[in-house]
Design an enzyme around this catalytic site. Structure first.
Site, PDB file in Angstrom:
ATOM      1  N   LYS A 196      32.404  37.879  33.155  1.00  0.00           N
ATOM      2  CA  LYS A 196      31.808  37.732  34.491  1.00  0.00           C
ATOM      3  C   LYS A 196      30.913  38.923  34.791  1.00  0.00           C
ATOM      4  O   LYS A 196      31.005  39.992  34.180  1.00  0.00           O
ATOM      5  CB  LYS A 196      32.891  37.604  35.563  1.00  0.00           C
ATOM      6  CG  LYS A 196      33.844  38.813  35.684  1.00  0.00           C
ATOM      7  CD  LYS A 196      33.311  39.964  36.517  1.00  0.00           C
ATOM      8  CE  LYS A 196      34.282  41.131  36.588  1.00  0.00           C
ATOM      9  NZ  LYS A 196      33.676  42.341  37.220  1.00  0.00           N
ATOM     10  N   ASP A 246      41.467  40.861  39.224  1.00  0.00           N
ATOM     11  CA  ASP A 246      40.315  40.024  38.853  1.00  0.00           C
ATOM     12  C   ASP A 246      40.712  38.655  38.306  1.00  0.00           C
ATOM     13  O   ASP A 246      39.865  37.771  38.167  1.00  0.00           O
ATOM     14  CB  ASP A 246      39.455  40.733  37.791  1.00  0.00           C
ATOM     15  CG  ASP A 246      38.403  41.644  38.403  1.00  0.00           C
ATOM     16  OD1 ASP A 246      38.215  41.583  39.628  1.00  0.00           O
ATOM     17  OD2 ASP A 246      37.779  42.411  37.657  1.00  0.00           O
TER      18      ASP A 246
END
EC number: 2.7.1.148
Length: 285
Positions: A9, A131
Site C-alpha cells: 500500500k 495497518d
C-alpha cells in the site's frame, strides 16, 4: 493448498490528530493498494511452520502472530505451513508485514473452514497491528482511529508510481515518538476530513495536476534522514507530478503520467531499490 497475493500500500495523505491514552495515535489517512505483492502459499500441516528468507525470529513475524491470534480466537489447534516469498521490502512504509498478516487470516479462514466474517477477521487483525484492517477492504479506503476504523471507497482509475527506497529502514515507533516531541498535533478534524475527501475526489475523477499530498510524519523524518528529501526532489526533477514519503518510510513514491515516463526516471536512481507500480482498482485481480 492455497496461493495468495499480499499487496503493498501507499498513503496518499496522513494526518496525525493526537496521541491516545493507549499510546497509539489517532490518524486520518487515504490509503490505496498497489500491484507490488508478496506471495504466500498455505499447506495443511500438523504444526506451524514458516518458510521464508526473512532473517527474523518466527515469533516476531506477523504471519506467525496472525496464525496464533486466529488459533486463540477459535480454539482450533490445527497447524499450517506457510511459504512466504517476499517482494515488499521491510521497514519501507508499504505495509508488507501487515498485508501478509491479513492475507494469512483470510487464507486460513478458508483453509480451516472457519466461516468467520470480515468484521471478525478485522478485529483479530487489529489486535495484531494497526495497518492490518485496511487490507481486508482493498483497494482504497479512508482509515481513522489508530488504523482500525476503515471506510472502503470505490475507484476505477489506476495511477503509475515510481517507488524509491534508500538502503535504510525507518522505525514507525521512532517516527511517531519524534513527531510527539517536535510537532504540535492538529485537532482540526473537520478541516482535515474535508481535505482527505477532496483528495479522494481528485483521484476518483483523474484530476491530479494540481492536487496536494501530505504526510505529517515527513517533517521529523526529513530532519534525521536528508536523503529522503533528496529523493523527493529528484523525483520531481525526473518528471513526477508529486512525491511523498509513504507511511513512516523509508520508501518515497512519485506520481507519473504513465509507465513510460516512470521507467525513464529510473536512471536517476541507480543504486536504490526501485519499482514502477500501478495503484489497484476494482475489481481486484
Amino acid at each position: 493448498m492455497l496461493t495468495c497475493k499480499a499487496f503493498a500500500k501507499i498513503n496518499w495523505a496522513i494526518s496525525v490528530l493526537k496521541k491516545r491514552d493507549d499510546g497509539y495515535h489517532d490518524i486520518i489517512s487515504l490509503m490505496q493498494a498497489i500491484d507490488l505483492h508478496d506471495t504466500l502459499i498455505f499447506k495443511s500441516s500438523q504444526k506451524i511452520e514458516i518458510e521464508t528468507d526473512l532473517l527474523i525470529k518466527k515469533e516476531n513475524n506477523l504471519v506467525y502472530k496472525a496464525i496464533k491470534a486466529l488459533q486463540n480466537y477459535t480454539g482450533i489447534k490445527k497447524g499450517v505451513t506457510v511459504i512466504l516469498k517476499k517482494e515488499i521490502p521491510l521497514g519501507a512504509g508499504l505495509g508488507g508485514g501487515s498485508s501478509d498478516a491479513a492475507t494469512t487470516l483470510k487464507a486460513l479462514n478458508e483453509l480451516w473452514q472457519l466461516n468467520l466474517d470480515i468484521k471478525t477477521l478485522h478485529e483479530i487483525g487489529a489486535s495484531i497491528g494497526s495497518d492490518i484492517p485496511f487490507f481486508f477492504y482493498l483497494p482504497i479506503c479512508i482509515v481513522e482511529g489508530r488504523g482500525d476504523v476503515v471506510k472502503p471507497l470505490k475507484i476505477s482509475k489506476s495511477y503509475t508510481l515510481l517507488l524509491v527506497k534508500p538502503d535504510f529502514s525507518i522505525s514507525t515507533e521512532w517516527a511517531y515518538k519524534t513527531l510527539d516531541l517536535k510537532t504540535e498535533l492538529t485537532t482540526e478534524y473537520e478541516k482535515i476530513n474535508n481535505n482527505i475527501w477532496q483528495l479522494y475526489n481528485h483521484l476518483y475523477s483523474g484530476d491530479v495536476d494540481n492536487f496536494y499530498l501530505w504526510n505529517d510524519l515527513e517533517k521529523s523524518v526529513l530532519e534525521k534522514y536528508p536523503e529522503i528529501d533528496k529523493i523527493k526532489r529528484k523525483l520531481i526533477e525526473a518528471g513526477a507530478k508529486s512525491s511523498l514519503l509513504s507511511g513512516s518510510g523509508s520508501t518515497v513514491f512519485g506520481l507519473f503520467n504513465n509507465k513510460t515516463d516512470a521507467q525513464k526516471a529510473l536512471k536517476f536512481f541507480e543504486g536504490y531499490w526501485c519499482r514502477v507500480v500501478q495503484t489497484l482498482v476494482e475489481p481486484l485481480k
